[in-house]
Design an enzyme around this catalytic site. Structure first.
Site, PDB file in Angstrom:
ATOM      1  N   ARG A   1       0.822  -1.204   0.000  1.00 19.34           N
ATOM      2  CA  ARG A   1       0.000   0.000   0.000  1.00 19.34           C
ATOM      3  C   ARG A   1       0.853   1.249   0.000  1.00 19.34           C
ATOM      4  O   ARG A   1       0.616   2.187  -0.741  1.00 19.34           O
ATOM      5  CB  ARG A   1      -0.885  -0.021   1.245  1.00 19.34           C
ATOM      6  CG  ARG A   1      -1.512   1.308   1.581  1.00 19.34           C
ATOM      7  CD  ARG A   1      -2.812   1.134   2.283  1.00 19.34           C
ATOM      8  NE  ARG A   1      -3.615   0.158   1.606  1.00 19.34           N
ATOM      9  CZ  ARG A   1      -4.400  -0.733   2.224  1.00 19.34           C
ATOM     10  NH1 ARG A   1      -4.492  -0.741   3.527  1.00 19.34           N
ATOM     11  NH2 ARG A   1      -5.093  -1.593   1.520  1.00 19.34           N
ATOM     12  N   TYR A   2       1.838   1.282   0.876  1.00 14.83           N
ATOM     13  CA  TYR A   2       2.687   2.464   1.012  1.00 14.83           C
ATOM     14  C   TYR A   2       3.924   2.296   0.132  1.00 14.83           C
ATOM     15  O   TYR A   2       4.284   1.178  -0.234  1.00 14.83           O
ATOM     16  CB  TYR A   2       3.120   2.611   2.471  1.00 14.83           C
ATOM     17  CG  TYR A   2       1.986   2.846   3.440  1.00 14.83           C
ATOM     18  CD1 TYR A   2       1.383   4.099   3.536  1.00 14.83           C
ATOM     19  CD2 TYR A   2       1.519   1.832   4.251  1.00 14.83           C
ATOM     20  CE1 TYR A   2       0.362   4.320   4.441  1.00 14.83           C
ATOM     21  CE2 TYR A   2       0.491   2.040   5.159  1.00 14.83           C
ATOM     22  CZ  TYR A   2      -0.087   3.289   5.251  1.00 14.83           C
ATOM     23  OH  TYR A   2      -1.100   3.507   6.143  1.00 14.83           O
TER      24      TYR A   2
ATOM     25  N   ARG B   1       7.058   0.051   2.104  1.00 12.26           N
ATOM     26  CA  ARG B   1       6.894  -1.061   3.030  1.00 12.26           C
ATOM     27  C   ARG B   1       5.697  -1.916   2.638  1.00 12.26           C
ATOM     28  O   ARG B   1       4.755  -1.429   2.027  1.00 12.26           O
ATOM     29  CB  ARG B   1       6.737  -0.560   4.465  1.00 12.26           C
ATOM     30  CG  ARG B   1       5.634   0.469   4.668  1.00 12.26           C
ATOM     31  CD  ARG B   1       5.995   1.382   5.851  1.00 12.26           C
ATOM     32  NE  ARG B   1       4.929   2.271   6.249  1.00 12.26           N
ATOM     33  CZ  ARG B   1       4.666   3.434   5.636  1.00 12.26           C
ATOM     34  NH1 ARG B   1       5.339   3.789   4.547  1.00 12.26           N
ATOM     35  NH2 ARG B   1       3.703   4.216   6.090  1.00 12.26           N
TER      36      ARG B   1
ATOM     37  N   CYS C   1      -4.468 -18.042  14.249  1.00 13.00           N
ATOM     38  CA  CYS C   1      -4.369 -17.176  15.419  1.00 13.00           C
ATOM     39  C   CYS C   1      -4.540 -18.015  16.672  1.00 13.00           C
ATOM     40  O   CYS C   1      -5.253 -19.022  16.666  1.00 13.00           O
ATOM     41  CB  CYS C   1      -5.445 -16.098  15.392  1.00 13.00           C
ATOM     42  SG  CYS C   1      -4.974 -14.680  14.389  1.00 13.00           S
TER      43      CYS C   1
ATOM     44  N   CYS D   1     -10.015 -12.835  17.951  1.00 14.80           N
ATOM     45  CA  CYS D   1     -10.520 -11.600  18.556  1.00 14.80           C
ATOM     46  C   CYS D   1     -11.866 -11.282  17.925  1.00 14.80           C
ATOM     47  O   CYS D   1     -12.005 -11.298  16.709  1.00 14.80           O
ATOM     48  CB  CYS D   1      -9.560 -10.444  18.288  1.00 14.80           C
ATOM     49  SG  CYS D   1      -7.903 -10.746  18.890  1.00 14.80           S
TER      50      CYS D   1
ATOM     51  N   CYS E   1     -11.818  -8.517  15.223  1.00 18.56           N
ATOM     52  CA  CYS E   1     -10.808  -8.658  14.155  1.00 18.56           C
ATOM     53  C   CYS E   1     -11.207  -7.876  12.914  1.00 18.56           C
ATOM     54  O   CYS E   1     -12.319  -8.001  12.410  1.00 18.56           O
ATOM     55  CB  CYS E   1     -10.638 -10.128  13.792  1.00 18.56           C
ATOM     56  SG  CYS E   1      -9.343 -10.388  12.557  1.00 18.56           S
TER      57      CYS E   1
ATOM     58  N   ARG F   1      -9.956  -8.421  10.089  1.00 18.87           N
ATOM     59  CA  ARG F   1      -9.985  -9.423   9.007  1.00 18.87           C
ATOM     60  C   ARG F   1     -11.006 -10.504   9.340  1.00 18.87           C
ATOM     61  O   ARG F   1     -10.770 -11.688   9.130  1.00 18.87           O
ATOM     62  CB  ARG F   1      -8.598 -10.008   8.789  1.00 18.87           C
ATOM     63  CG  ARG F   1      -7.571  -8.936   8.528  1.00 18.87           C
ATOM     64  CD  ARG F   1      -6.254  -9.413   7.955  1.00 18.87           C
ATOM     65  NE  ARG F   1      -5.401  -8.232   7.772  1.00 18.87           N
ATOM     66  CZ  ARG F   1      -4.322  -7.969   8.513  1.00 18.87           C
ATOM     67  NH1 ARG F   1      -3.920  -8.825   9.434  1.00 18.87           N
ATOM     68  NH2 ARG F   1      -3.627  -6.865   8.306  1.00 18.87           N
TER      69      ARG F   1
ATOM     70  N   ASP G   1     -12.363  -0.431  12.647  1.00 12.56           N
ATOM     71  CA  ASP G   1     -12.620  -0.450  11.205  1.00 12.56           C
ATOM     72  C   ASP G   1     -14.091  -0.733  10.860  1.00 12.56           C
ATOM     73  O   ASP G   1     -14.843  -1.210  11.700  1.00 12.56           O
ATOM     74  CB  ASP G   1     -11.754  -1.527  10.539  1.00 12.56           C
ATOM     75  CG  ASP G   1     -10.305  -1.094  10.450  1.00 12.56           C
ATOM     76  OD1 ASP G   1     -10.054   0.121  10.338  1.00 12.56           O
ATOM     77  OD2 ASP G   1      -9.428  -1.980  10.496  1.00 12.56           O
TER      78      ASP G   1
ATOM     79  N   ASP H   1      -7.959   4.046   9.799  1.00 11.12           N
ATOM     80  CA  ASP H   1      -7.459   3.368   8.598  1.00 11.12           C
ATOM     81  C   ASP H   1      -8.512   3.596   7.513  1.00 11.12           C
ATOM     82  O   ASP H   1      -9.641   3.120   7.633  1.00 11.12           O
ATOM     83  CB  ASP H   1      -7.231   1.881   8.881  1.00 11.12           C
ATOM     84  CG  ASP H   1      -6.030   1.347   8.108  1.00 11.12           C
ATOM     85  OD1 ASP H   1      -5.702   1.930   7.045  1.00 11.12           O
ATOM     86  OD2 ASP H   1      -5.428   0.355   8.550  1.00 11.12           O
TER      87      ASP H   1
ATOM     88  N   LYS I   1      -3.445   4.644   6.927  1.00 11.03           N
ATOM     89  CA  LYS I   1      -3.747   5.197   8.244  1.00 11.03           C
ATOM     90  C   LYS I   1      -3.671   6.719   8.228  1.00 11.03           C
ATOM     91  O   LYS I   1      -2.684   7.283   7.787  1.00 11.03           O
ATOM     92  CB  LYS I   1      -2.768   4.634   9.258  1.00 11.03           C
ATOM     93  CG  LYS I   1      -2.861   3.128   9.376  1.00 11.03           C
ATOM     94  CD  LYS I   1      -1.756   2.578  10.239  1.00 11.03           C
ATOM     95  CE  LYS I   1      -1.746   1.069  10.240  1.00 11.03           C
ATOM     96  NZ  LYS I   1      -1.247   0.503   8.961  1.00 11.03           N
TER      97      LYS I   1
HETATM   98  C1  LIG Z   1      -0.417  -0.430   8.857  1.00 11.71           C
HETATM   99  C2  LIG Z   1       0.121  -0.848   7.587  1.00 11.71           C
HETATM  100  C3  LIG Z   1       1.482  -0.701   7.298  1.00 11.71           C
HETATM  101  C4  LIG Z   1       2.454  -0.105   8.275  1.00 11.71           C
HETATM  102  O1  LIG Z   1       2.139   1.182   8.590  1.00 11.71           O
HETATM  103  P1  LIG Z   1       3.113   2.034   9.514  1.00 11.71           P
HETATM  104  O2  LIG Z   1       2.412   3.332   9.635  1.00 11.71           O
HETATM  105  O3  LIG Z   1       4.413   2.099   8.797  1.00 11.71           O
HETATM  106  O4  LIG Z   1       3.236   1.291  10.811  1.00 11.71           O
HETATM  107  C5  LIG Z   1       1.925  -1.122   6.068  1.00 11.71           C
HETATM  108  N1  LIG Z   1       1.089  -1.624   5.152  1.00 11.71           N
HETATM  109  C6  LIG Z   1      -0.225  -1.760   5.386  1.00 11.71           C
HETATM  110  C7  LIG Z   1      -1.094  -2.323   4.324  1.00 11.71           C
HETATM  111  C8  LIG Z   1      -0.753  -1.384   6.611  1.00 11.71           C
HETATM  112  O5  LIG Z   1      -2.063  -1.535   6.844  1.00 11.71           O
END
Ligand SMILES: *Cc1c(COP(=O)(O)O)cnc(C)c1O
Length: 441
Positions: A122-123, A126, A135, A139, A142, A144, A303, A340, A347
Site C-alpha cells: 500500500r505504502y 513497506r 491465530c 478476537c 478482528c 480481518r 474499522d 485506517d 492510516k
Molecule cells: C499499517 C500498515 C502498514 C504499516 O504502517 P506504519 O504506519 O508504517 O506502521 C503497512 N502496510 C499496510 C497495508 C498497513 O495496513
C-alpha cells in the site's frame, strides 16, 4: 516460570483430567486445547447461558467461529462476565450478526492492493506480508473477520517464495511487516527460514512482526523463539494490548524476554466500545505498557468491517482520549490515534486541534491546560528553493548515501522540484464537466 492461579489449575484439570506440571505453559498445549464451543466455555467457566441466549450464540459462532486459549479464558472475571473486557474481546455476541450497508468485508482493500499472494503493498516503501492464517485466539473485533474461520493454514514454502520474490524484485521495499493471522503461530524453524530469506534481500532494512501472542498466549515467547529472533536484527515487534487487565505476570515475562533480546516493542490498541473507551482505562493501559518497555504506537479507530458495529465509538471518543493524554502524561506514552481509511487509503492520524490561528508572523496555539499562547515567527526567512540539486546546496551535509525518492502526495505539492500544483480526485464532477466540454468543442 510463573505460578499458576487456582483458576488456571482448575481449568487445566478440567481439560486434561489431571494437571500435568508444565503443560499449562506449553504453548502448543494451549493452542490444542483452545475453547471452540459454547458448551466447553460454559463447562470451563461455570457461566451458564439461558436457552434462547445459547441458541443466538450458536448462530453467531456458525458465522464467526470461536477460539479462546485456556490462558486468556482464565483472565475472565466470571462474576461479571458481560462487562468484562477479556470476555468481550474473546466471546461472541449476537450483535455481531447485525450488519450495516456501510460495512464492508474488506474495508481496507487489502486484497485489491495485493500484487503477490499474502502481500499487501500500500505504502511506497513497506509491505504487509501475511505469513500465517492461524491465530491463538479469534478476537471478536478482528478487522480481518472475513477470514476468521477459513481453514487455519500456514502458507507453504512455495507460496511464501512468491511473496519473497515480489519483495526481492521491488527495491523500494525497505520495511517488511510480518502479519497474519499471527506470525508466532509458525514453528520456530519456519519463522527462522522466512526471516533468513528476508535478511538475504539487501534492500530490506528492517523487519517488523505484529503478534498478539504476548496478550493471549504469552507462553509462546519461549527462550528458543527469542534465540531465533535475535539473530535477525534489526527486528521490531508490535503487539496488541487493549486493556490493562491483559497485562499479567505471564505477559510481563513474555515482554521482558523480547525486550531483553534487544527488540524494540510497540503496541497497537483498538478503541472498542465497552472495553477501553474510557480515558482512565487508556491512561492506565499506556502507563503499564511503558513500564514494561512497550511504546504505545497506534490507537486505532475500529474499522468498518462487517459485524463490528457494537464495538465502534464516535471518533470524538478517540480524540477525547488523546486530549486526556497529550501533555498530561509522558509523550512516550501517547499513541498516535489513526483511522485506517476505507478503500485502502492507509492510516490517517487524527488529533485535537492545537493550532488555533495564524497570521503572517505569528501562530496562536493552545496547550493541554487551555492556555492560549503565541509563537512569534522570524521577521525574515529566506525560503530555501529546493530543486533537489543537493550538490549546489549550502545545506550540504554529505548526503551521499541518502536515498533519493520522488515526493508523492501532499509532499509532492510542497516540493519545489515538482511541477504539480493540484491533486485531483479521480471522479470529480467539475473535472468531468471539463472533459465533456472539451469533447463538445
Ligand atoms: C499499517 C500498515 C502498514 C504499516 O504502517 P506504519 O504506519 O508504517 O506502521 C503497512 N502496510 C499496510 C497495508 C498497513 O495496513
Amino acid at each position: 516460570m510463573t505460578m499458576l492461579s487456582n483458576r488456571q489449575k482448575e481449568i487445566a484439570r478440567q481439560i486434561s483430567g489431571a494437571h500435568v506440571a508444565g503443560q499449562w505453559q506449553d504453548w502448543r498445549w494451549q493452542h490444542r486445547h483452545a475453547v471452540r464451543s459454547i458448551a466447553d466455555f460454559e463447562k470451563l467457566t461455570g457461566i451458564e447461558f439461558a436457552c434462547d441466549e445459547r441458541a443466538q450464540l450458536e448462530q453467531t459462532v456458525s458465522h464467526f467461529p470461536l477460539s479462546i486459549t485456556p490462558y486468556y479464558l482464565s483472565l475472565i472475571d466470571t462474576s461479571d462476565c458481560h462487562n468484562d473486557p477479556v470476555f468481550r474481546q474473546a466471546f461472541p455476541s449476537p450483535a455481531e450478526l447485525v450488519m450495516h450497508a456501510y460495512e464492508m468485508t474488506d474495508p481496507l482493500a487489502e486484497e485489491e492492493d495485493s500484487p503477490a499472494p499474502h502481500i499487501t503493498h500500500r505504502y511506497p516503501d513497506r509491505v504487509l506480508f501475511h505469513i500465517s492464517n492461524v491465530c491463538a485466539m479469534y478476537c471478536r473485533h478482528c478487522t480481518r473477520k472475513r477470514k476468521v474461520g477459513d481453514v487455519d493454514f500456514i502458507p507453504d514454502k512455495a507460496t511464501i517464495q512468491q511473496g519473497l520474490a515480489y519483495i526481492r524484485a521491488t527495491p523500494q521495499i525497505r520495511d517488511v511487516l510480518l502479519s497474519g493471522g499471527d506470525p508466532f503461530m509458525l514453528s520456530d524453524d519456519y519463522l527462522d527460514w522466512i526471516l533468513t530469506e528476508l535478511r538475504y534481500i539487501p534492500h530490506v532494512e528492517i523487519i517488523r512482526i505484529g503478534t498478539r501472542t504476548p496478550v493471549v498466549l504469552p507462553y509462546r515467547i519461549t527462550e528458543s523463539l527469542v534465540e531465533v529472533l535475535r539473530r535477525h536484527h534489526p527486528l521490531w515487534i508490535n503487539t496488541h494490548f487493549n486493556h490493562p487487565r491483559e497485562i499479567t505476570t505471564s505477559s510481563r515475562a513474555a515482554l521482558a524476554r523480547l525486550a531483553d533480546a534487544g527488540i524494540p516493542l510497540g503496541n497497537q490498541t483498538v478503541l472498542l466500545a465497552g472495553v477501553n473507551d474510557c480515558p482512565r482505562i487508556m491512561r492506565r493501559l499506556v502507563h503499564k505498557l511503558v513500564q514494561n518497555r512497550v511504546r504505545p504506537y497506534y490507537l486505532y479507530q475500529c474499522d468498518l468491517s462487517k459485524g463490528l458495529s457494537h464495538f465502534r465509538t464516535p471518533v470524538g471518543k478517540g480524540i477525547e482520549i488523546v486530549e486526556s493524554l497529550i501533555g498530561h502524561t509522558s509523550g512516550l506514552a501517547v499513541p498516535t490515534y489513526v483511522i485506517d481509511a476505507p478503500g485502502g487509503g492507509g492510516k490517517i492520524p487524527v488529533m485535537p486541534n492545537y493550532l488555533i490561528s495564524w497570521s503572517t508572523n505569528k501562530v496562536i496555539l493552545r496547550n493541554y491546560e487551555g492556555v492560549i499562547t503565541t509563537y512569534k515567527e522570524p521577521d525574515s526567512y529566506e525560503p530555501i528553493f529546493c530543486d533537489r540539486k543537493c550538490d549546489d546546496c549550502t545545506l550540504q551535509l554529505k548526503l551521499d548515501d541518502a536515498d533519493e525518492c520522488r515526493a508523492t502526495g501532499i509532499a509532492q505539492l510542497l516540493s519545489d522540484a515538482d511541477e504539480r500544483i493540484t491533486l485531483v480526485p479521480e471522479s470529480l464532477e467539475r473535472m468531468e464537466r471539463r472533459d465533456e466540454e472539451m469533447q463538445g468543442a
